[in-house]
Design a protein around this motif. Structure first.
Motif, PDB file in Angstrom:
ATOM      1  N   ALA A  75      -1.473   6.265   5.820  1.00  0.00           N
ATOM      2  CA  ALA A  75      -2.837   7.845   5.871  1.00  0.00           C
ATOM      3  C   ALA A  75      -1.429   8.944   5.989  1.00  0.00           C
ATOM      4  N   GLU A  76      -0.673   8.792   6.620  1.00  0.00           N
ATOM      5  CA  GLU A  76       0.107  10.274   6.597  1.00  0.00           C
ATOM      6  C   GLU A  76       1.215  10.394   5.907  1.00  0.00           C
ATOM      7  N   LEU A  77       1.585   8.615   5.310  1.00  0.00           N
ATOM      8  CA  LEU A  77       2.135   9.344   3.658  1.00  0.00           C
ATOM      9  C   LEU A  77       1.333  10.107   2.514  1.00  0.00           C
ATOM     10  N   LYS A  78       0.159   9.223   2.317  1.00  0.00           N
ATOM     11  CA  LYS A  78      -0.672  10.112   1.813  1.00  0.00           C
ATOM     12  C   LYS A  78      -1.027  12.310   1.810  1.00  0.00           C
ATOM     13  N   SER A 108       0.612  -1.379   0.338  1.00  0.00           N
ATOM     14  CA  SER A 108      -0.193   0.077  -0.339  1.00  0.00           C
ATOM     15  C   SER A 108       1.013   1.125  -0.309  1.00  0.00           C
ATOM     16  N   HIS A 109       1.605   1.162   0.962  1.00  0.00           N
ATOM     17  CA  HIS A 109       3.172   2.464   0.706  1.00  0.00           C
ATOM     18  C   HIS A 109       3.443   2.408  -0.271  1.00  0.00           C
ATOM     19  N   TYR A 110       4.156   1.916  -1.219  1.00  0.00           N
ATOM     20  CA  TYR A 110       4.181   1.441  -2.932  1.00  0.00           C
ATOM     21  C   TYR A 110       3.060   2.169  -3.737  1.00  0.00           C
ATOM     22  N   PHE A 111       2.230   1.093  -3.298  1.00  0.00           N
ATOM     23  CA  PHE A 111       1.320   1.449  -4.046  1.00  0.00           C
ATOM     24  C   PHE A 111       0.997   3.651  -4.148  1.00  0.00           C
ATOM     25  N   GLU A 112       1.104   4.165  -2.872  1.00  0.00           N
ATOM     26  CA  GLU A 112       0.967   5.613  -3.116  1.00  0.00           C
ATOM     27  C   GLU A 112       2.363   5.683  -3.936  1.00  0.00           C
ATOM     28  N   LEU A 113       3.708   6.192  -3.579  1.00  0.00           N
ATOM     29  CA  LEU A 113       4.766   6.535  -3.651  1.00  0.00           C
ATOM     30  C   LEU A 113       4.958   6.324  -5.840  1.00  0.00           C
ATOM     31  N   LEU A 114       4.214   5.028  -5.975  1.00  0.00           N
ATOM     32  CA  LEU A 114       4.025   5.103  -7.563  1.00  0.00           C
ATOM     33  C   LEU A 114       3.161   5.906  -7.965  1.00  0.00           C
ATOM     34  N   LYS A 115       2.455   5.944  -7.750  1.00  0.00           N
ATOM     35  CA  LYS A 115       1.609   7.883  -8.099  1.00  0.00           C
ATOM     36  C   LYS A 115       2.153   8.242  -8.098  1.00  0.00           C
ATOM     37  N   PHE A 161      -0.441  17.747  14.462  1.00  0.00           N
ATOM     38  CA  PHE A 161       0.049  18.659  14.636  1.00  0.00           C
ATOM     39  C   PHE A 161       1.759  18.915  14.978  1.00  0.00           C
ATOM     40  N   LEU A 162       1.959  17.548  16.178  1.00  0.00           N
ATOM     41  CA  LEU A 162       3.237  16.796  16.387  1.00  0.00           C
ATOM     42  C   LEU A 162       3.813  16.252  14.630  1.00  0.00           C
ATOM     43  N   LEU A 163       3.070  15.523  14.387  1.00  0.00           N
ATOM     44  CA  LEU A 163       3.731  15.262  12.981  1.00  0.00           C
ATOM     45  C   LEU A 163       4.065  15.767  11.515  1.00  0.00           C
ATOM     46  N   GLU A 164       3.149  17.099  11.482  1.00  0.00           N
ATOM     47  CA  GLU A 164       3.898  18.476  10.572  1.00  0.00           C
ATOM     48  C   GLU A 164       4.945  19.329  10.521  1.00  0.00           C
TER      49      GLU A 164
END
Length: 344
Positions: free
Chosen positions: A142-145, A113-120, A215-218
Protein backbone atom coordinates in the motif's frame (compact mmCIF):
# COMPACT_ATOMS: atom_id res chain seq x y z
CA UNK A 1 2.46 -18.46 27.12
CA UNK A 2 1.48 -16.10 29.98
CA UNK A 3 -1.90 -17.81 30.33
CA UNK A 4 -0.21 -21.23 30.43
CA UNK A 5 2.16 -20.14 33.20
CA UNK A 6 -0.75 -18.61 35.11
CA UNK A 7 -2.49 -22.01 35.16
CA UNK A 8 0.63 -23.64 36.54
CA UNK A 9 0.92 -21.93 39.94
CA UNK A 10 4.65 -22.33 40.36
CA UNK A 11 6.31 -23.42 37.12
CA UNK A 12 9.91 -24.45 37.44
CA UNK A 13 12.61 -22.32 35.88
CA UNK A 14 13.49 -25.19 33.55
CA UNK A 15 9.88 -25.50 32.39
CA UNK A 16 9.61 -21.76 31.73
CA UNK A 17 12.82 -21.85 29.69
CA UNK A 18 11.52 -24.85 27.71
CA UNK A 19 8.26 -23.03 26.98
CA UNK A 20 10.13 -19.92 25.80
CA UNK A 21 12.49 -21.93 23.58
CA UNK A 22 9.62 -23.79 21.91
CA UNK A 23 7.62 -20.57 21.39
CA UNK A 24 10.61 -18.73 19.93
CA UNK A 25 11.43 -21.58 17.56
CA UNK A 26 7.80 -21.79 16.47
CA UNK A 27 7.66 -18.06 15.64
CA UNK A 28 11.00 -18.28 13.80
CA UNK A 29 9.74 -21.31 11.87
CA UNK A 30 6.59 -19.48 10.80
CA UNK A 31 8.63 -16.50 9.55
CA UNK A 32 11.02 -18.82 7.74
CA UNK A 33 8.13 -20.64 6.08
CA UNK A 34 6.68 -17.35 4.82
CA UNK A 35 10.08 -16.33 3.42
CA UNK A 36 10.51 -19.71 1.78
CA UNK A 37 7.07 -19.56 0.15
CA UNK A 38 7.79 -16.04 -1.13
CA UNK A 39 11.18 -17.04 -2.57
CA UNK A 40 9.63 -20.05 -4.31
CA UNK A 41 6.78 -17.95 -5.75
CA UNK A 42 9.18 -15.34 -7.11
CA UNK A 43 11.44 -17.94 -8.72
CA UNK A 44 8.43 -19.80 -10.16
CA UNK A 45 6.90 -16.66 -11.71
CA UNK A 46 10.29 -15.58 -13.05
CA UNK A 47 10.84 -18.97 -14.71
CA UNK A 48 7.34 -18.98 -16.21
CA UNK A 49 8.14 -15.61 -17.74
CA UNK A 50 11.45 -16.96 -19.02
CA UNK A 51 9.78 -19.99 -20.67
CA UNK A 52 7.25 -17.71 -22.41
CA UNK A 53 9.92 -15.34 -23.76
CA UNK A 54 12.18 -18.18 -24.91
CA UNK A 55 9.26 -19.84 -26.72
CA UNK A 56 8.32 -16.55 -28.40
CA UNK A 57 11.85 -15.83 -29.52
CA UNK A 58 12.67 -19.35 -30.68
CA UNK A 59 16.27 -18.34 -31.14
CA UNK A 60 15.39 -14.89 -32.48
CA UNK A 61 15.77 -12.21 -29.74
CA UNK A 62 13.90 -9.69 -31.95
CA UNK A 63 10.89 -11.92 -32.54
CA UNK A 64 7.57 -10.08 -32.38
CA UNK A 65 5.53 -10.47 -29.20
CA UNK A 66 2.00 -11.78 -29.73
CA UNK A 67 -0.98 -11.66 -27.38
CA UNK A 68 -2.53 -14.85 -28.77
CA UNK A 69 0.10 -17.03 -27.10
CA UNK A 70 -0.87 -15.67 -23.68
CA UNK A 71 -4.57 -16.14 -24.46
CA UNK A 72 -3.97 -19.81 -25.29
CA UNK A 73 -1.69 -20.37 -22.30
CA UNK A 74 -4.18 -18.72 -19.95
CA UNK A 75 -6.99 -20.98 -21.14
CA UNK A 76 -5.01 -24.21 -21.04
CA UNK A 77 -3.12 -23.57 -17.78
CA UNK A 78 -6.37 -22.60 -16.05
CA UNK A 79 -7.92 -25.90 -17.16
CA UNK A 80 -4.88 -27.78 -15.81
CA UNK A 81 -4.22 -25.90 -12.57
CA UNK A 82 -7.12 -23.57 -11.81
CA UNK A 83 -6.80 -19.89 -10.85
CA UNK A 84 -3.65 -17.80 -11.11
CA UNK A 85 -3.07 -17.96 -14.85
CA UNK A 86 -5.11 -15.07 -16.20
CA UNK A 87 -3.71 -13.34 -19.28
CA UNK A 88 -2.90 -10.34 -17.05
CA UNK A 89 -0.84 -12.49 -14.64
CA UNK A 90 1.01 -14.15 -17.49
CA UNK A 91 1.74 -10.74 -19.02
CA UNK A 92 3.36 -9.60 -15.79
CA UNK A 93 5.31 -12.85 -15.38
CA UNK A 94 6.70 -12.25 -18.86
CA UNK A 95 7.58 -8.66 -17.90
CA UNK A 96 9.13 -9.93 -14.66
CA UNK A 97 11.69 -11.90 -16.64
CA UNK A 98 12.33 -9.10 -19.15
CA UNK A 99 12.76 -6.32 -16.57
CA UNK A 100 14.62 -8.39 -13.94
CA UNK A 101 16.63 -10.73 -16.21
CA UNK A 102 18.96 -12.13 -13.51
CA UNK A 103 16.98 -14.28 -11.10
CA UNK A 104 19.81 -14.51 -8.54
CA UNK A 105 19.76 -10.74 -7.98
CA UNK A 106 16.06 -10.53 -7.06
CA UNK A 107 15.48 -9.18 -3.58
CA UNK A 108 13.46 -11.62 -1.49
CA UNK A 109 12.57 -8.74 0.84
CA UNK A 110 9.90 -7.89 -1.73
CA UNK A 111 6.83 -10.02 -2.39
CA UNK A 112 5.29 -10.82 -5.75
CA UNK A 113 2.71 -8.09 -5.01
CA UNK A 114 5.57 -5.56 -4.68
CA UNK A 115 7.10 -6.66 -7.98
CA UNK A 116 3.66 -6.56 -9.62
CA UNK A 117 3.45 -2.83 -8.75
CA UNK A 118 7.03 -2.17 -9.88
CA UNK A 119 6.39 -3.86 -13.24
CA UNK A 120 3.68 -1.29 -13.98
CA UNK A 121 6.38 1.41 -14.20
CA UNK A 122 7.65 1.71 -17.77
CA UNK A 123 10.47 4.15 -17.06
CA UNK A 124 13.61 2.22 -16.12
CA UNK A 125 15.12 4.97 -13.92
CA UNK A 126 11.89 5.41 -11.99
CA UNK A 127 11.35 1.66 -11.57
CA UNK A 128 14.92 1.19 -10.33
CA UNK A 129 14.45 3.96 -7.76
CA UNK A 130 11.26 2.48 -6.28
CA UNK A 131 12.89 -0.97 -6.23
CA UNK A 132 15.91 0.29 -4.27
CA UNK A 133 13.86 2.56 -1.99
CA UNK A 134 11.38 -0.20 -1.17
CA UNK A 135 14.26 -2.41 -0.04
CA UNK A 136 15.75 0.44 2.03
CA UNK A 137 12.52 1.44 3.79
CA UNK A 138 10.63 -1.86 3.85
CA UNK A 139 7.43 -0.35 2.43
CA UNK A 140 4.19 -2.28 2.46
CA UNK A 141 2.48 -2.75 -0.92
CA UNK A 142 0.00 0.00 0.00
CA UNK A 143 2.82 2.41 0.83
CA UNK A 144 4.65 1.57 -2.41
CA UNK A 145 1.45 2.42 -4.33
CA UNK A 146 1.11 5.72 -2.49
CA UNK A 147 4.71 6.73 -3.11
CA UNK A 148 4.29 5.93 -6.81
CA UNK A 149 1.02 7.86 -7.03
CA UNK A 150 2.52 10.87 -5.27
CA UNK A 151 5.46 10.90 -7.70
CA UNK A 152 8.16 10.56 -5.05
CA UNK A 153 10.93 9.85 -7.56
CA UNK A 154 10.21 12.85 -9.76
CA UNK A 155 9.72 15.14 -6.75
CA UNK A 156 13.16 14.18 -5.44
CA UNK A 157 14.81 14.26 -8.86
CA UNK A 158 13.60 17.75 -9.77
CA UNK A 159 16.20 19.42 -7.56
CA UNK A 160 19.12 17.26 -8.73
CA UNK A 161 21.54 17.32 -11.66
CA UNK A 162 21.98 14.47 -14.14
CA UNK A 163 24.57 12.55 -12.11
CA UNK A 164 22.49 12.83 -8.95
CA UNK A 165 19.35 11.64 -10.77
CA UNK A 166 21.21 8.57 -12.06
CA UNK A 167 22.62 7.92 -8.59
CA UNK A 168 19.12 8.27 -7.10
CA UNK A 169 17.80 5.68 -9.53
CA UNK A 170 20.61 3.21 -8.83
CA UNK A 171 20.77 3.45 -5.04
CA UNK A 172 17.57 5.07 -3.82
CA UNK A 173 17.59 8.10 -1.54
CA UNK A 174 20.53 8.25 0.83
CA UNK A 175 20.37 10.34 4.02
CA UNK A 176 23.84 11.55 4.81
CA UNK A 177 23.16 15.29 4.97
CA UNK A 178 20.23 17.68 5.62
CA UNK A 179 19.84 18.22 1.86
CA UNK A 180 19.18 14.50 1.45
CA UNK A 181 16.02 14.52 3.57
CA UNK A 182 14.40 17.61 2.01
CA UNK A 183 11.80 17.45 -0.76
CA UNK A 184 10.95 20.44 -2.93
CA UNK A 185 7.29 19.43 -2.76
CA UNK A 186 5.48 17.54 -0.01
CA UNK A 187 2.14 15.91 -0.86
CA UNK A 188 -0.55 15.73 1.81
CA UNK A 189 -3.32 14.14 -0.26
CA UNK A 190 -4.01 11.78 2.67
CA UNK A 191 -5.69 14.73 4.46
CA UNK A 192 -8.47 14.50 1.84
CA UNK A 193 -9.01 18.27 1.68
CA UNK A 194 -10.59 19.02 -1.71
CA UNK A 195 -9.63 21.99 -3.86
CA UNK A 196 -10.49 24.82 -3.61
CA UNK A 197 -9.90 24.76 0.13
CA UNK A 198 -10.08 27.30 2.91
CA UNK A 199 -8.17 26.02 5.89
CA UNK A 200 -6.33 27.74 8.74
CA UNK A 201 -2.76 26.96 9.73
CA UNK A 202 -3.91 25.50 13.05
CA UNK A 203 -6.42 23.25 11.28
CA UNK A 204 -3.74 22.09 8.83
CA UNK A 205 -1.48 21.31 11.78
CA UNK A 206 -4.25 19.37 13.55
CA UNK A 207 -5.08 17.36 10.45
CA UNK A 208 -1.44 16.42 9.94
CA UNK A 209 -1.22 15.14 13.51
CA UNK A 210 -4.50 13.27 13.14
CA UNK A 211 -2.77 11.49 10.25
CA UNK A 212 0.63 11.29 11.96
CA UNK A 213 1.68 7.95 10.48
CA UNK A 214 0.99 9.13 6.92
CA UNK A 215 2.70 12.46 7.65
CA UNK A 216 5.88 10.75 8.91
CA UNK A 217 5.90 8.42 5.91
CA UNK A 218 5.67 11.42 3.58
CA UNK A 219 8.56 13.10 5.41
CA UNK A 220 10.68 10.00 4.82
CA UNK A 221 12.77 7.48 6.70
CA UNK A 222 14.21 8.45 10.07
CA UNK A 223 11.67 11.02 11.26
CA UNK A 224 10.17 10.65 14.75
CA UNK A 225 7.53 12.94 16.25
CA UNK A 226 8.49 15.12 19.23
CA UNK A 227 5.66 17.61 19.71
CA UNK A 228 3.46 20.40 18.40
CA UNK A 229 3.39 24.09 19.36
CA UNK A 230 6.75 23.66 21.07
CA UNK A 231 7.09 26.57 23.50
CA UNK A 232 10.23 28.66 23.89
CA UNK A 233 10.82 31.96 25.67
CA UNK A 234 13.31 34.56 24.49
CA UNK A 235 13.64 37.84 26.45
CA UNK A 236 10.37 37.00 28.23
CA UNK A 237 8.54 36.78 24.91
CA UNK A 238 6.89 33.39 24.17
CA UNK A 239 7.30 31.76 20.77
CA UNK A 240 6.02 28.44 19.45
CA UNK A 241 7.29 26.09 16.75
CA UNK A 242 4.39 24.46 14.90
CA UNK A 243 5.86 20.93 14.76
CA UNK A 244 9.08 19.40 16.05
CA UNK A 245 10.53 16.06 14.94
CA UNK A 246 13.83 14.31 15.53
CA UNK A 247 15.75 12.59 12.76
CA UNK A 248 17.28 9.33 14.01
CA UNK A 249 19.79 8.99 11.16
CA UNK A 250 21.06 12.57 11.07
CA UNK A 251 20.70 12.85 14.87
CA UNK A 252 19.16 16.30 14.90
CA UNK A 253 15.93 18.15 15.63
CA UNK A 254 13.80 19.11 12.61
CA UNK A 255 11.53 22.14 13.06
CA UNK A 256 8.48 22.73 10.86
CA UNK A 257 6.66 26.02 10.37
CA UNK A 258 3.37 25.73 8.42
CA UNK A 259 2.15 28.56 6.18
CA UNK A 260 -1.12 28.57 4.23
CA UNK A 261 0.14 31.52 2.17
CA UNK A 262 3.30 32.32 0.22
CA UNK A 263 6.37 32.43 2.45
CA UNK A 264 7.62 35.90 3.45
CA UNK A 265 11.13 37.09 4.38
CA UNK A 266 10.17 37.54 8.04
CA UNK A 267 9.09 33.85 8.18
CA UNK A 268 12.64 32.91 7.22
CA UNK A 269 14.15 35.18 9.86
CA UNK A 270 11.86 33.72 12.51
CA UNK A 271 12.82 30.13 11.60
CA UNK A 272 16.49 31.08 11.78
CA UNK A 273 15.90 32.32 15.32
CA UNK A 274 14.20 29.03 16.23
CA UNK A 275 17.23 27.13 14.93
CA UNK A 276 19.54 29.23 17.08
CA UNK A 277 17.41 28.56 20.16
CA UNK A 278 17.33 24.80 19.62
CA UNK A 279 21.07 24.64 18.91
CA UNK A 280 21.85 26.40 22.19
CA UNK A 281 19.00 25.38 24.51
CA UNK A 282 17.64 21.99 23.38
CA UNK A 283 20.58 20.14 21.81
CA UNK A 284 22.44 17.70 24.03
CA UNK A 285 25.79 16.00 23.55
CA UNK A 286 25.77 14.02 20.30
CA UNK A 287 23.07 16.11 18.62
CA UNK A 288 23.87 17.76 15.31
CA UNK A 289 22.69 21.28 14.38
CA UNK A 290 18.89 21.43 13.93
CA UNK A 291 17.17 21.63 10.55
CA UNK A 292 14.39 24.13 9.82
CA UNK A 293 11.74 23.52 7.15
CA UNK A 294 9.13 26.13 6.27
CA UNK A 295 6.22 24.42 4.53
CA UNK A 296 4.27 26.95 2.49
CA UNK A 297 1.48 26.84 -0.06
CA UNK A 298 3.74 28.72 -2.44
CA UNK A 299 7.16 30.35 -2.56
CA UNK A 300 9.04 32.90 -4.62
CA UNK A 301 12.42 31.29 -5.32
CA UNK A 302 14.16 34.66 -5.75
CA UNK A 303 12.79 36.02 -2.47
CA UNK A 304 13.92 32.86 -0.67
CA UNK A 305 17.38 33.13 -2.23
CA UNK A 306 17.81 36.74 -1.08
CA UNK A 307 16.21 36.20 2.34
CA UNK A 308 18.53 33.27 3.11
CA UNK A 309 21.69 34.94 1.76
CA UNK A 310 24.58 34.18 4.09
CA UNK A 311 22.18 32.47 6.49
CA UNK A 312 22.13 29.06 8.14
CA UNK A 313 22.51 26.33 5.51
CA UNK A 314 20.20 24.12 7.59
CA UNK A 315 17.13 26.25 6.72
CA UNK A 316 14.89 25.17 3.83
CA UNK A 317 11.66 26.37 2.25
CA UNK A 318 9.47 23.72 0.59
CA UNK A 319 6.01 23.73 -0.92
CA UNK A 320 3.17 21.42 0.00
CA UNK A 321 0.24 20.22 -2.07
CA UNK A 322 -3.07 18.85 -0.84
CA UNK A 323 -3.58 16.82 -4.01
CA UNK A 324 -1.50 14.44 -6.09
CA UNK A 325 0.89 16.17 -8.52
CA UNK A 326 0.79 15.74 -12.28
CA UNK A 327 3.53 13.12 -12.53
CA UNK A 328 3.75 13.30 -16.32
CA UNK A 329 4.39 17.04 -16.17
CA UNK A 330 7.06 16.54 -13.49
CA UNK A 331 8.66 13.78 -15.56
CA UNK A 332 8.70 16.04 -18.59
CA UNK A 333 10.54 18.70 -16.57
CA UNK A 334 13.13 16.19 -15.35
CA UNK A 335 13.94 14.81 -18.79
CA UNK A 336 13.96 18.30 -20.21
CA UNK A 337 16.56 19.15 -17.58
CA UNK A 338 18.63 16.02 -18.35
CA UNK A 339 18.59 16.77 -22.10
CA UNK A 340 19.63 20.37 -21.43
CA UNK A 341 22.63 19.18 -19.40
CA UNK A 342 23.65 16.72 -22.12
CA UNK A 343 23.62 19.47 -24.76
CA UNK A 344 25.75 21.87 -22.71
Amino acid sequence: MTEMIRRNQQPSRQYTQLLERISQRYVEGQAQAVRSVNETLLETNWNIGKYIVEYEQGGNPKAKYGDQLLVNLSRDLTLLHGRGFSRSNLTYMRLFYLRFPICETLSHKLTWSHYFELLKIDDELERSFYYQQNIRENWSVAELKRQKDSGLFVRLALSKDKEQVLQLAKQGQTQASPQDVIKDIYVFEFLKIPEPYNISESELESRLLDNLQSFLLELGKGFTYVGRQFRMTINNIPYRVDLVCYHRILRCFVLFDLKIREVQHNDIGQMNMYLGYFANEENVEGDNPPIGIILSKDKDALLVEYATYGMNSQLFVSKYQLYLPDKEELKRLIYQQLELEENQ
